[in-house]
Scaffold this motif. Structure first.
Motif, PDB file in Angstrom:
ATOM      1  N   PHE A   1       0.799  -1.227   0.000  1.00 41.51           N
ATOM      2  CA  PHE A   1       0.000   0.000   0.000  1.00 41.51           C
ATOM      3  C   PHE A   1       0.834   1.281   0.000  1.00 41.51           C
ATOM      4  O   PHE A   1       0.332   2.323  -0.404  1.00 41.51           O
ATOM      5  N   SER A   2       2.084   1.241   0.440  1.00 44.78           N
ATOM      6  CA  SER A   2       2.855   2.483   0.528  1.00 44.78           C
ATOM      7  C   SER A   2       3.132   3.159  -0.812  1.00 44.78           C
ATOM      8  O   SER A   2       3.212   4.392  -0.843  1.00 44.78           O
TER       9      SER A   2
ATOM     10  N   TYR B   1      -4.407  -5.818  -9.108  1.00 44.01           N
ATOM     11  CA  TYR B   1      -5.075  -5.236  -7.934  1.00 44.01           C
ATOM     12  C   TYR B   1      -5.444  -6.269  -6.876  1.00 44.01           C
ATOM     13  O   TYR B   1      -5.685  -5.921  -5.729  1.00 44.01           O
ATOM     14  N   ALA B   2      -5.499  -7.523  -7.244  1.00 46.12           N
ATOM     15  CA  ALA B   2      -5.784  -8.572  -6.260  1.00 46.12           C
ATOM     16  C   ALA B   2      -4.685  -8.656  -5.206  1.00 46.12           C
ATOM     17  O   ALA B   2      -4.901  -9.200  -4.122  1.00 46.12           O
ATOM     18  N   SER B   3      -3.520  -8.086  -5.500  1.00 47.25           N
ATOM     19  CA  SER B   3      -2.432  -8.096  -4.521  1.00 47.25           C
ATOM     20  C   SER B   3      -2.797  -7.323  -3.254  1.00 47.25           C
ATOM     21  O   SER B   3      -2.249  -7.586  -2.185  1.00 47.25           O
ATOM     22  N   TYR B   4      -3.747  -6.402  -3.348  1.00 49.96           N
ATOM     23  CA  TYR B   4      -4.157  -5.639  -2.167  1.00 49.96           C
ATOM     24  C   TYR B   4      -4.904  -6.504  -1.154  1.00 49.96           C
ATOM     25  O   TYR B   4      -5.052  -6.122   0.006  1.00 49.96           O
ATOM     26  N   ILE B   5      -5.369  -7.668  -1.566  1.00 49.73           N
ATOM     27  CA  ILE B   5      -6.096  -8.585  -0.681  1.00 49.73           C
ATOM     28  C   ILE B   5      -5.137  -9.474   0.108  1.00 49.73           C
ATOM     29  O   ILE B   5      -5.468  -9.954   1.187  1.00 49.73           O
ATOM     30  N   LEU B   6      -3.937  -9.701  -0.403  1.00 54.10           N
ATOM     31  CA  LEU B   6      -2.986 -10.626   0.208  1.00 54.10           C
ATOM     32  C   LEU B   6      -2.722 -10.331   1.690  1.00 54.10           C
ATOM     33  O   LEU B   6      -2.771 -11.253   2.507  1.00 54.10           O
ATOM     34  N   PRO B   7      -2.443  -9.093   2.089  1.00 57.08           N
ATOM     35  CA  PRO B   7      -2.208  -8.852   3.524  1.00 57.08           C
ATOM     36  C   PRO B   7      -3.396  -9.242   4.403  1.00 57.08           C
ATOM     37  O   PRO B   7      -3.207  -9.741   5.512  1.00 57.08           O
ATOM     38  N   LEU B   8      -4.603  -9.068   3.902  1.00 57.99           N
ATOM     39  CA  LEU B   8      -5.791  -9.435   4.671  1.00 57.99           C
ATOM     40  C   LEU B   8      -5.835 -10.946   4.908  1.00 57.99           C
ATOM     41  O   LEU B   8      -6.095 -11.401   6.025  1.00 57.99           O
TER      42      LEU B   8
END
Length: 181
Positions: free
Chosen positions: A35-36, A61-68
């Motif tokens: 996200f940074s 954009y699916a990479s933004y779900i990985l931390p969750l």
């Protein structure tokens, strides 16, 4: 003998807690790294920039779900002390990421779905058509969420059937099919 099994359970629980804390730390680092760049700088350092770039190019954009997913898995390990996460959990995360990236490639185009999203979208479009691959992708996303969460319709169906039959049992005591004689 009982003391030995309790000691083994305690060590196993401690191992799960350590794995949970490690996954939570990884989730936080992955989140900062992914996200940074949105704020204009990379707070995850060189390694974070590399990993973030690699994951984004792969699944968009699916990479933004990985931390969750990492965070939820870490908390599951930390709070339950007993490993209830099967092989299905990481597989469902992978399916969700790939199907999500393909769906984002369809909706957002370009880099939105990453390389995996574009490749899967092209292949599914060729074999199943646009409507067909949208049905497949949405189904895969729903199934992966259910698998990750451990939700089973089979376990819940008998309880629902019992509740619905309870209302008709008073009216038709000798008939279980719901039809009047």
């Amino acid at each position: 003998m009982a003391n030995a099994s309790r000691a083994g359970e305690k060590e196993k629980g401690l191992g799960h807690e350590i794995a949970g804390i490690a996954l939570i730390a990884l989730a936080l680092y992955a989140g900062v790294s992914i996200f940074s760049p949105l704020s204009g700088e990379q707070s995850g350092g060189v390694a974070g920039a590399f990993i973030s770039g690699l994951v984004f190019k792969a699944v968009g954009y699916a990479s933004y779900i990985l931390p969750l997913f990492l965070l939820v898995t870490g908390f599951k390990l930390l709070l339950r002390r007993v490993l209830t996460i099967s092989v299905l959990a990481p597989v469902s995360i992978g399916v969700f990421m790939v199907a999500g990236s393909a769906l984002m490639a369809t909706v957002g185009g370009g880099e939105a779905g990453g390389a995996a999203g574009e490749a899967i979208t092209r292949a599914l479009d060729h074999y199943a058509g646009r409507v067909g691959y949208l049905i497949v992708l949405v189904s895969l996303i729903v199934l992966s969420v259910l698998a990750f969460a451990g939700i089973s319709g089979k376990k819940r169906a008998p309880a629902a059937g019992q509740a619905s039959r309870g209302a008709t049992d008073d009216d038709e005591q000798d008939n279980d099919d719901g039809y009047e004689n």
